[in-house]
Scaffold this motif. Sequence first.
Motif, PDB file in Angstrom:
ATOM      1  N   GLY A   1       0.791  -1.224   0.000  1.00  0.00           N
ATOM      2  CA  GLY A   1       0.000   0.000   0.000  1.00  0.00           C
ATOM      3  C   GLY A   1       0.824   1.275   0.000  1.00  0.00           C
ATOM      4  O   GLY A   1       0.297   2.353   0.282  1.00  0.00           O
ATOM      5  N   THR A   2       2.108   1.184  -0.346  1.00  0.00           N
ATOM      6  CA  THR A   2       2.984   2.347  -0.296  1.00  0.00           C
ATOM      7  C   THR A   2       2.926   3.136  -1.605  1.00  0.00           C
ATOM      8  O   THR A   2       2.692   2.581  -2.671  1.00  0.00           O
ATOM      9  CB  THR A   2       4.437   1.920  -0.041  1.00  0.00           C
ATOM     10  OG1 THR A   2       4.793   0.907  -0.990  1.00  0.00           O
ATOM     11  CG2 THR A   2       4.593   1.358   1.357  1.00  0.00           C
ATOM     12  N   ILE A   3       3.185   4.439  -1.500  1.00  0.00           N
ATOM     13  CA  ILE A   3       3.274   5.326  -2.648  1.00  0.00           C
ATOM     14  C   ILE A   3       4.737   5.722  -2.779  1.00  0.00           C
ATOM     15  O   ILE A   3       5.271   6.446  -1.936  1.00  0.00           O
ATOM     16  CB  ILE A   3       2.406   6.588  -2.470  1.00  0.00           C
ATOM     17  CG1 ILE A   3       0.975   6.221  -2.080  1.00  0.00           C
ATOM     18  CG2 ILE A   3       2.452   7.439  -3.735  1.00  0.00           C
ATOM     19  CD1 ILE A   3       0.234   5.408  -3.103  1.00  0.00           C
ATOM     20  N   LEU A   4       5.401   5.249  -3.836  1.00  0.00           N
ATOM     21  CA  LEU A   4       6.836   5.443  -3.973  1.00  0.00           C
ATOM     22  C   LEU A   4       7.173   6.153  -5.284  1.00  0.00           C
ATOM     23  O   LEU A   4       6.453   6.021  -6.271  1.00  0.00           O
ATOM     24  CB  LEU A   4       7.570   4.094  -3.956  1.00  0.00           C
ATOM     25  CG  LEU A   4       7.360   3.198  -2.732  1.00  0.00           C
ATOM     26  CD1 LEU A   4       8.092   1.875  -2.914  1.00  0.00           C
ATOM     27  CD2 LEU A   4       7.829   3.896  -1.461  1.00  0.00           C
ATOM     28  N   SER A   5       8.296   6.866  -5.265  1.00  0.00           N
ATOM     29  CA  SER A   5       8.855   7.391  -6.508  1.00  0.00           C
ATOM     30  C   SER A   5       9.517   6.244  -7.261  1.00  0.00           C
ATOM     31  O   SER A   5       9.675   5.140  -6.727  1.00  0.00           O
ATOM     32  CB  SER A   5       9.887   8.477  -6.199  1.00  0.00           C
ATOM     33  OG  SER A   5      11.026   7.904  -5.559  1.00  0.00           O
ATOM     34  N   LYS A   6       9.955   6.494  -8.483  1.00  0.00           N
ATOM     35  CA  LYS A   6      10.659   5.439  -9.239  1.00  0.00           C
ATOM     36  C   LYS A   6      11.940   5.031  -8.499  1.00  0.00           C
ATOM     37  O   LYS A   6      12.253   3.841  -8.399  1.00  0.00           O
ATOM     38  CB  LYS A   6      10.966   5.913 -10.652  1.00  0.00           C
ATOM     39  CG  LYS A   6       9.747   5.988 -11.562  1.00  0.00           C
ATOM     40  CD  LYS A   6      10.117   6.186 -12.997  1.00  0.00           C
ATOM     41  CE  LYS A   6      10.598   7.585 -13.288  1.00  0.00           C
ATOM     42  NZ  LYS A   6       9.525   8.593 -13.155  1.00  0.00           N
ATOM     43  N   LYS A   7      12.687   6.015  -8.008  1.00  0.00           N
ATOM     44  CA  LYS A   7      13.919   5.716  -7.274  1.00  0.00           C
ATOM     45  C   LYS A   7      13.607   4.879  -6.030  1.00  0.00           C
ATOM     46  O   LYS A   7      14.265   3.859  -5.761  1.00  0.00           O
ATOM     47  CB  LYS A   7      14.615   7.010  -6.874  1.00  0.00           C
ATOM     48  CG  LYS A   7      15.833   6.827  -5.980  1.00  0.00           C
ATOM     49  CD  LYS A   7      16.476   8.182  -5.698  1.00  0.00           C
ATOM     50  CE  LYS A   7      17.641   8.049  -4.702  1.00  0.00           C
ATOM     51  NZ  LYS A   7      17.187   7.717  -3.347  1.00  0.00           N
TER      52      LYS A   7
END
Length: 207
Positions: free
Chosen positions: A147-153
Amino acid sequence: MVVDGEIPDEVKKRYLDMVVRLNGDAPEKGIEMSIVRKDVCRPFVYPTPFELHFSVSHLEWYRENPADYIAKMKGVDRDLAAHFTVICHRGKCLYGKGIQDVFGKVDRQYYLDSILSDIEDAEKDIMENPVYIVLNLCRVLACKREGTILSKKEGGEWGLKALPGRYHGLISQALREYRTGEGKGWDEAEAQEYASYMAEQIHGVTG
C-alpha cells in the motif's frame, strides 16, 4: 499546472512555444507536463480531463502542425490519477496555492487502476524504455503488496530489498542510469524474464 477554466488556443500556442524552447535545456527524457482545471482536482474526477499535454514524443507533431496539435491535445488521461497521488505525497508547489488546497484525495481504486494501466504492456515494451519500466514495476508491486506510494527511485530501492537476488543487477543498473543518465546495453532475455515475473507477482496480489 492547474488553471481556473478554459484556455484560449492563442494562449496555449504561446505557452507551448515556451515549453519547446525550455525543452532544449532539459534532460534527455525531456519535459512532460499537463494542464488541468481546478474543478477536476478537488473533488477528484476519474478518468481525469486535461486541457493540454506535452511530451517529447509529440514534439515533431507540434512543430509540424501546432494548430492541429492544440485542437486535438485535449481529453482524459488515466495516468493523471497516479500523478496527482504522487503530487500529494512528494510534490512541490512552484507557484500559487498549496497542494493540499488544490488537490483532493484520490481513491486507492483509481490510483491502482492508473498504475496498472501504465504497466499493462510492460512485457512487450520493456526494451523500449527499460529504466522506466524496471523501476515502475517495482513501485507498482510495492503498492499492491504494502500500500505504499513510492517514486521510481524509491521503487527500485524497495525492489533491491524485496525481490529475488537474480534481479538485483537489473534493478541496480536501472537505478544507476536513472541517477546519472548514462546507460549501457541491456540484456533483453533478462529484462523479459524480469517483466514476466513482475507481471505475475503484481496480478497475483489480491485486494
